[in-house]
Design a protein around this motif. Structure first.
Motif, mmCIF file in Angstrom:
data_model
loop_
_atom_site.group_PDB
_atom_site.id
_atom_site.type_symbol
_atom_site.label_atom_id
_atom_site.label_comp_id
_atom_site.label_asym_id
_atom_site.label_seq_id
_atom_site.Cartn_x
_atom_site.Cartn_y
_atom_site.Cartn_z
ATOM 1 N N UNK A 51 51.566 37.827 36.442
ATOM 2 C CA UNK A 51 51.829 38.917 35.498
ATOM 3 C C UNK A 51 51.329 40.246 36.043
ATOM 4 N N UNK A 52 50.172 40.229 36.699
ATOM 5 C CA UNK A 52 49.611 41.463 37.242
ATOM 6 C C UNK A 52 50.484 42.053 38.337
ATOM 7 N N UNK A 53 51.123 41.211 39.110
ATOM 8 C CA UNK A 53 51.936 41.691 40.208
ATOM 9 C C UNK A 53 53.402 41.834 39.879
ATOM 10 N N UNK A 54 53.776 41.623 38.614
ATOM 11 C CA UNK A 54 55.191 41.610 38.253
ATOM 12 C C UNK A 54 55.787 43.006 38.247
ATOM 13 N N UNK A 55 57.063 43.091 38.612
ATOM 14 C CA UNK A 55 57.837 44.319 38.497
ATOM 15 C C UNK A 55 58.809 44.171 37.332
#
Length: 332
Positions: A51-55
């Protein structure tokens, strides 16, 4: 935990000024307030790191509702005359881990405090976990950073007392637009998915003394001058007064006189009662609840007094004696 989102077609919210506060009212709604957008998560995220790295893959729609939902997405929810943003999870790959974003401009601040009320809306799922966190970044592209302490996971709970969450973010750049986003992830589990509500969202900056620049002086006479300055920032609180101070040494604080205004911007006013042919140092000042801010020093010298010319004496056919008295201050 930085992410590396560069944006994939989502709308960017319009930055709002600080301080900012938003209560979402009493009725369900289909439009987010200015400064907010709903983003599609770009996939169903099952871990915090994902989730933290999602675009985001684009903009999500907002649906009004007065009941808890099983379909994932972002809702304008109201129950018992209490409205809020409602982020419902599901197994849906497109909308199952919803995201909302908000933008603000720091103004003169370099740190902010973010707070909001968190509630559990669909608590019937006793085994399906629900993770969420708050992230920020400068501008509209680049890395998001997760705010320390904001990550939270609901586990096997069916109820939750609404709680105010608050976080302070430091090291920001003044006069810069920042984006915040609330991300969610749906760990493994069974049964129906949970949803959370966000309400009474606020961002505040510490109140500091006002900022002033550009001391000005005009209309210098023997006993008066017009002094002024520019109040460039109110420090995050209403001004109670502004004016000038003067003295004969650096950084004066005495001989204060309020100009009468209580807004930012340039101001001037007349200062009287000065002494002729004297060097003065002055500053502009402004006051708010945090204290008094001053401009840099300005300086000027009042004009000298003219000599007093008396009657001539000892007149002859070829001349006379001119008489005058030297002024106490100044020189002829």
């Amino acid at each position: 935990f930085p992410s590396h989102d560069t944006g994939w077609g989502q709308s960017n919210p319009t930055a709002q000024s600080l301080p900012y506060s938003q209560n979402f009212g009493t009725s369900s709604f289909t439009n987010l307030p200015s400064g907010w957008v709903a983003w599609l998560p770009g996939g169903n995220r099952t871990t915090q790191a994902a989730a933290e790295g999602a675009s985001p893959s684009g903009d999500d729609t907002l649906t009004a509702t007065t009941t808890s939902q099983s379909t994932g997405g972002v809702y304008g929810y109201a129950a018992s005359s209490d409205a809020r943003i409602y982020l419902q999870q599901s197994s849906n790959a497109t909308r199952g881990t919803p995201t909302v974003a908000f933008a603000f401009n720091t103004g003169s601040a370099t740190s902010v405090t973010i707070s909001y009320d968190l509630s559990l809306i669909n608590g019937g799922a006793s085994t399906q976990d629900y993770g969420h966190a708050l992230q920020y970044r400068a501008g509209t592209s680049g890395s998001f950073t997760t705010i320390t302490g904001s990550a939270m996971t609901f586990g096997a709970v069916t109820s939750y007392t609404t709680t105010t969450r608050s976080f302070t973010v430091t090291g920001l750049t003044s006069n810069t637009d920042y984006q915040l986003r609330i991300i969610t992830w749906r760990p493994s589990g069974s049964s129906s998915s949970k949803g959370i509500g966000i309400d009474n969202f606020s961002i505040t900056a510490p109140v500091v003394a006002p900022t002033l620049t550009t001391p000005t002086v005009t209309s210098i006479s023997t006993t008066s001058a017009t002094l002024g300055a520019d109040v460039t920032a109110n420090g995050g609180a209403t001004l109670t007064s502004r004016g000038t101070v003067w003295g004969t040494t650096a950084a004066p604080t005495g001989n204060s006189l309020a100009e009468g205004g209580t807004t930012t911007g340039t101001f001037t006013h007349s200062r009287t009662g000065l002494t002729a042919n004297t060097a003065y140092v002055f500053r502009g000042y402004a006051v708010n609840s945090a204290g008094t801010g001053y401009s840099a020093d300005g300086s000027f010298t009042t004009l000298p007094l003219p000599p007093t010319v008396g009657s001539g004496s000892s007149a002859t056919t070829s001349g006379f004696t001119a008489n005058w008295s030297h002024p106490t201050m100044g020189s002829a």
